[in-house]
Design a protein around this motif. Structure first.
Motif, PDB file in Angstrom:
ATOM      1  N   ALA A 155      22.602  20.573 -15.073  1.00  0.00           N
ATOM      2  CA  ALA A 155      23.550  21.528 -14.499  1.00  0.00           C
ATOM      3  C   ALA A 155      24.351  20.885 -13.374  1.00  0.00           C
ATOM      4  O   ALA A 155      23.901  19.927 -12.742  1.00  0.00           O
ATOM      5  CB  ALA A 155      22.802  22.756 -13.977  1.00  0.00           C
ATOM      6  N   TYR A 156      25.521  21.428 -13.110  1.00  0.00           N
ATOM      7  CA  TYR A 156      26.366  20.889 -12.052  1.00  0.00           C
ATOM      8  C   TYR A 156      25.822  21.215 -10.665  1.00  0.00           C
ATOM      9  O   TYR A 156      25.259  22.294 -10.435  1.00  0.00           O
ATOM     10  CB  TYR A 156      27.784  21.444 -12.163  1.00  0.00           C
ATOM     11  CG  TYR A 156      28.614  20.772 -13.219  1.00  0.00           C
ATOM     12  CD1 TYR A 156      28.943  19.422 -13.124  1.00  0.00           C
ATOM     13  CD2 TYR A 156      29.080  21.494 -14.321  1.00  0.00           C
ATOM     14  CE1 TYR A 156      29.708  18.805 -14.096  1.00  0.00           C
ATOM     15  CE2 TYR A 156      29.848  20.885 -15.301  1.00  0.00           C
ATOM     16  CZ  TYR A 156      30.166  19.543 -15.183  1.00  0.00           C
ATOM     17  OH  TYR A 156      30.916  18.931 -16.153  1.00  0.00           O
ATOM     18  N   VAL A 157      26.001  20.269  -9.750  1.00  0.00           N
ATOM     19  CA  VAL A 157      25.716  20.476  -8.331  1.00  0.00           C
ATOM     20  C   VAL A 157      26.892  19.913  -7.537  1.00  0.00           C
ATOM     21  O   VAL A 157      27.683  19.118  -8.050  1.00  0.00           O
ATOM     22  CB  VAL A 157      24.409  19.792  -7.878  1.00  0.00           C
ATOM     23  CG1 VAL A 157      23.200  20.458  -8.500  1.00  0.00           C
ATOM     24  CG2 VAL A 157      24.434  18.299  -8.208  1.00  0.00           C
ATOM     25  N   GLN A 158      26.996  20.334  -6.290  1.00  0.00           N
ATOM     26  CA  GLN A 158      28.060  19.840  -5.415  1.00  0.00           C
ATOM     27  C   GLN A 158      27.495  19.769  -3.988  1.00  0.00           C
ATOM     28  O   GLN A 158      27.905  20.517  -3.104  1.00  0.00           O
ATOM     29  CB  GLN A 158      29.281  20.761  -5.489  1.00  0.00           C
ATOM     30  CG  GLN A 158      30.561  20.128  -4.980  1.00  0.00           C
ATOM     31  CD  GLN A 158      31.798  20.880  -5.436  1.00  0.00           C
ATOM     32  OE1 GLN A 158      31.767  21.599  -6.427  1.00  0.00           O
ATOM     33  NE2 GLN A 158      32.887  20.706  -4.722  1.00  0.00           N
ATOM     34  N   PRO A 159      26.524  18.863  -3.777  1.00  0.00           N
ATOM     35  CA  PRO A 159      25.780  18.871  -2.520  1.00  0.00           C
ATOM     36  C   PRO A 159      26.642  18.496  -1.327  1.00  0.00           C
ATOM     37  O   PRO A 159      27.649  17.796  -1.442  1.00  0.00           O
ATOM     38  CB  PRO A 159      24.681  17.831  -2.763  1.00  0.00           C
ATOM     39  CG  PRO A 159      25.271  16.903  -3.778  1.00  0.00           C
ATOM     40  CD  PRO A 159      26.096  17.776  -4.673  1.00  0.00           C
ATOM     41  N   ILE A 160      26.200  18.956  -0.158  1.00  0.00           N
ATOM     42  CA  ILE A 160      26.940  18.778   1.087  1.00  0.00           C
ATOM     43  C   ILE A 160      26.046  18.083   2.110  1.00  0.00           C
ATOM     44  O   ILE A 160      24.831  18.322   2.158  1.00  0.00           O
ATOM     45  CB  ILE A 160      27.442  20.148   1.602  1.00  0.00           C
ATOM     46  CG1 ILE A 160      28.366  19.988   2.810  1.00  0.00           C
ATOM     47  CG2 ILE A 160      26.284  21.097   1.905  1.00  0.00           C
ATOM     48  CD1 ILE A 160      29.101  21.283   3.175  1.00  0.00           C
ATOM     49  N   ALA A 161      26.640  17.228   2.908  1.00  0.00           N
ATOM     50  CA  ALA A 161      25.895  16.532   3.952  1.00  0.00           C
ATOM     51  C   ALA A 161      25.625  17.469   5.123  1.00  0.00           C
ATOM     52  O   ALA A 161      26.451  18.326   5.460  1.00  0.00           O
ATOM     53  CB  ALA A 161      26.677  15.316   4.439  1.00  0.00           C
ATOM     54  N   SER A 185      30.815  23.695   0.270  1.00  0.00           N
ATOM     55  CA  SER A 185      30.309  22.751  -0.723  1.00  0.00           C
ATOM     56  C   SER A 185      30.689  21.341  -0.306  1.00  0.00           C
ATOM     57  O   SER A 185      31.593  21.139   0.503  1.00  0.00           O
ATOM     58  CB  SER A 185      30.927  23.026  -2.107  1.00  0.00           C
ATOM     59  OG  SER A 185      30.574  24.292  -2.601  1.00  0.00           O
ATOM     60  N   GLY A 186      30.005  20.382  -0.921  1.00  0.00           N
ATOM     61  CA  GLY A 186      30.385  18.996  -0.741  1.00  0.00           C
ATOM     62  C   GLY A 186      31.670  18.689  -1.492  1.00  0.00           C
ATOM     63  O   GLY A 186      32.176  19.518  -2.260  1.00  0.00           O
ATOM     64  N   PRO A 187      32.228  17.490  -1.320  1.00  0.00           N
ATOM     65  CA  PRO A 187      33.509  17.161  -1.929  1.00  0.00           C
ATOM     66  C   PRO A 187      33.449  16.770  -3.399  1.00  0.00           C
ATOM     67  O   PRO A 187      34.474  16.719  -4.071  1.00  0.00           O
ATOM     68  CB  PRO A 187      34.001  15.970  -1.087  1.00  0.00           C
ATOM     69  CG  PRO A 187      32.749  15.322  -0.592  1.00  0.00           C
ATOM     70  CD  PRO A 187      31.766  16.440  -0.382  1.00  0.00           C
ATOM     71  N   GLU A 188      32.240  16.487  -3.925  1.00  0.00           N
ATOM     72  CA  GLU A 188      32.137  15.954  -5.283  1.00  0.00           C
ATOM     73  C   GLU A 188      31.198  16.789  -6.144  1.00  0.00           C
ATOM     74  O   GLU A 188      30.062  17.044  -5.755  1.00  0.00           O
ATOM     75  CB  GLU A 188      31.599  14.516  -5.239  1.00  0.00           C
ATOM     76  CG  GLU A 188      32.425  13.560  -4.394  1.00  0.00           C
ATOM     77  CD  GLU A 188      31.716  12.242  -4.192  1.00  0.00           C
ATOM     78  OE1 GLU A 188      32.232  11.228  -4.685  1.00  0.00           O
ATOM     79  OE2 GLU A 188      30.640  12.220  -3.559  1.00  0.00           O
ATOM     80  N   ARG A 189      31.680  17.172  -7.319  1.00  0.00           N
ATOM     81  CA  ARG A 189      30.845  17.894  -8.279  1.00  0.00           C
ATOM     82  C   ARG A 189      30.327  16.920  -9.326  1.00  0.00           C
ATOM     83  O   ARG A 189      31.092  16.146  -9.906  1.00  0.00           O
ATOM     84  CB  ARG A 189      31.632  19.025  -8.941  1.00  0.00           C
ATOM     85  CG  ARG A 189      30.814  19.863  -9.909  1.00  0.00           C
ATOM     86  CD  ARG A 189      31.552  21.099 -10.381  1.00  0.00           C
ATOM     87  NE  ARG A 189      31.803  22.045  -9.296  1.00  0.00           N
ATOM     88  CZ  ARG A 189      32.217  23.294  -9.478  1.00  0.00           C
ATOM     89  NH1 ARG A 189      32.425  23.756 -10.703  1.00  0.00           N
ATOM     90  NH2 ARG A 189      32.419  24.078  -8.435  1.00  0.00           N
ATOM     91  N   VAL A 228      26.795  25.933  -8.048  1.00  0.00           N
ATOM     92  CA  VAL A 228      28.097  25.530  -7.518  1.00  0.00           C
ATOM     93  C   VAL A 228      28.948  26.760  -7.239  1.00  0.00           C
ATOM     94  O   VAL A 228      28.681  27.849  -7.740  1.00  0.00           O
ATOM     95  CB  VAL A 228      28.837  24.591  -8.495  1.00  0.00           C
ATOM     96  CG1 VAL A 228      28.102  23.261  -8.611  1.00  0.00           C
ATOM     97  CG2 VAL A 228      28.983  25.231  -9.862  1.00  0.00           C
ATOM     98  N   SER A 229      29.962  26.566  -6.426  1.00  0.00           N
ATOM     99  CA  SER A 229      30.842  27.663  -6.049  1.00  0.00           C
ATOM    100  C   SER A 229      32.220  27.478  -6.663  1.00  0.00           C
ATOM    101  O   SER A 229      32.830  26.413  -6.548  1.00  0.00           O
ATOM    102  CB  SER A 229      30.981  27.740  -4.525  1.00  0.00           C
ATOM    103  OG  SER A 229      31.974  28.686  -4.173  1.00  0.00           O
ATOM    104  N   ASP A 230      32.716  28.536  -7.283  1.00  0.00           N
ATOM    105  CA  ASP A 230      34.101  28.569  -7.747  1.00  0.00           C
ATOM    106  C   ASP A 230      34.880  29.620  -6.968  1.00  0.00           C
ATOM    107  O   ASP A 230      35.924  30.104  -7.416  1.00  0.00           O
ATOM    108  CB  ASP A 230      34.145  28.859  -9.253  1.00  0.00           C
ATOM    109  CG  ASP A 230      33.614  27.696 -10.074  1.00  0.00           C
ATOM    110  OD1 ASP A 230      33.980  26.547  -9.757  1.00  0.00           O
ATOM    111  OD2 ASP A 230      32.824  27.929 -11.007  1.00  0.00           O
ATOM    112  N   ASP A 231      34.364  29.963  -5.775  1.00  0.00           N
ATOM    113  CA  ASP A 231      34.965  31.008  -4.945  1.00  0.00           C
ATOM    114  C   ASP A 231      35.725  30.378  -3.775  1.00  0.00           C
ATOM    115  O   ASP A 231      35.569  30.774  -2.628  1.00  0.00           O
ATOM    116  CB  ASP A 231      33.866  31.953  -4.436  1.00  0.00           C
ATOM    117  CG  ASP A 231      34.431  33.197  -3.774  1.00  0.00           C
ATOM    118  OD1 ASP A 231      35.573  33.568  -4.093  1.00  0.00           O
ATOM    119  OD2 ASP A 231      33.726  33.788  -2.932  1.00  0.00           O
ATOM    120  N   ASN A 232      36.553  29.389  -4.098  1.00  0.00           N
ATOM    121  CA  ASN A 232      37.362  28.692  -3.083  1.00  0.00           C
ATOM    122  C   ASN A 232      36.529  28.265  -1.876  1.00  0.00           C
ATOM    123  O   ASN A 232      36.823  28.623  -0.733  1.00  0.00           O
ATOM    124  CB  ASN A 232      38.531  29.586  -2.621  1.00  0.00           C
ATOM    125  CG  ASN A 232      39.491  29.898  -3.745  1.00  0.00           C
ATOM    126  OD1 ASN A 232      39.906  29.015  -4.481  1.00  0.00           O
ATOM    127  ND2 ASN A 232      39.836  31.171  -3.897  1.00  0.00           N
TER     128      ASN A 232
END
Length: 250
Positions: A155-161, A185-189, A228-232
């Motif tokens: 599954a997709y993740v978009q981790p943040i520091a 979210s982090g910058p990379e999915r 992951v977030s698709d809510d801007n």
């Protein structure tokens, strides 16, 4: 301005407190180790006296269903009651992107209850939903390890520091409450199994990562939209490579 950080001695709490102190604010790092316990109520009213802002970063010491619910319900009731009595003007909480989608897991049911208590409290509030912290990648790898193999969902993740999270939390503390929620979210999915494989490789860890759609994420079965977030969402700036180069080896 006096700002109380519940869980102020933890990863995000320490970094958020440092940022706010550097801007001249009085910051109280509230935790059991500093004499403030939101579960028992010990030291809570004293810590909140005169505070304008409370940032709740406390986490359940256990991921188990009942323990998580007991913690977030009791802590939430006590903290919000003390905040109301103290005249707190802004209650801020850090929660998790996907909380409402992962309700088969008791921990996320408890986090949703925490959010509902905040919304019903009457105290102006802001709730921040964050994706997973990059600092948790080692724990995620361990959770899926069987022998020398790590089984993880693709599954997709978009981790943040954590530094990006702390920047956001410090900014929210100095802003007006929105009486709502926004996501970060982090910058990379990328896919969870692929990211953990990268993490283990650069760490020199020989474990092999296998993509398994049936692998559970702390008890939850994931799909591509679970974590992951698709809510801007507001995006952090620190990439995985930048984070690993500066933080992972500390």
């Amino acid at each position: 301005m006096k700002i109380v950080i519940i869980g102020g001695t933890g990863l995000i709490g320490t970094k958020t407190g440092d940022r706010l102190r550097q801007q001249g604010h009085e910051v109280i790092a509230a935790a059991p180790s500093t004499g403030v316990n939101t579960v028992t109520g010990e030291g809570l009213s004293e810590a909140l006296a005169g505070a304008e802002v409370v940032i709740d970063l406390a986490n359940s010491p256990s991921f188990e269903d009942k323990a998580s619910m007991d913690f977030f319900e009791t802590s939430g009731h006590n903290l919000l009651a003390a905040g109301k009595a103290a005249g707190v003007k802004h209650h801020i909480a850090l929660s998790v992107v996907g909380t409402e989608r992962l309700q088969e897991v008791g921990y996320f049911r408890a986090k949703l209850v925490q959010e509902q208590l905040i919304k019903a409290s009457g105290i102006p509030y802001t709730i921040v939903h964050s994706t997973q912290f990059m600092e948790f990648l080692g724990g995620i790898a361990q959770s899926g390890t069987v022998g020398d193999t790590v089984y993880l969902s693709p599954a997709y993740v978009q981790p943040i520091a954590s530094d990006d999270v702390a920047d956001v939390m410090a900014g929210v503390a100095l802003a007006r409450p929105i009486n709502g929620m926004f996501e970060i979210s982090g910058p990379e999915r990328t896919r969870l199994n692929e990211l953990v494989a990268r993490y283990l490789q650069v760490s020199g860890d020989p474990r092999k990562v296998v993509a398994d759609p049936e692998a559970r994420y702390f008890g939850a079965r994931l799909n591509d939209g679970s974590l992951v977030s698709d809510d801007n969402p507001r995006l952090g700036h620190i990439t995985f490579e930048q984070w690993f180069a500066t933080s992972a080896r500390k």
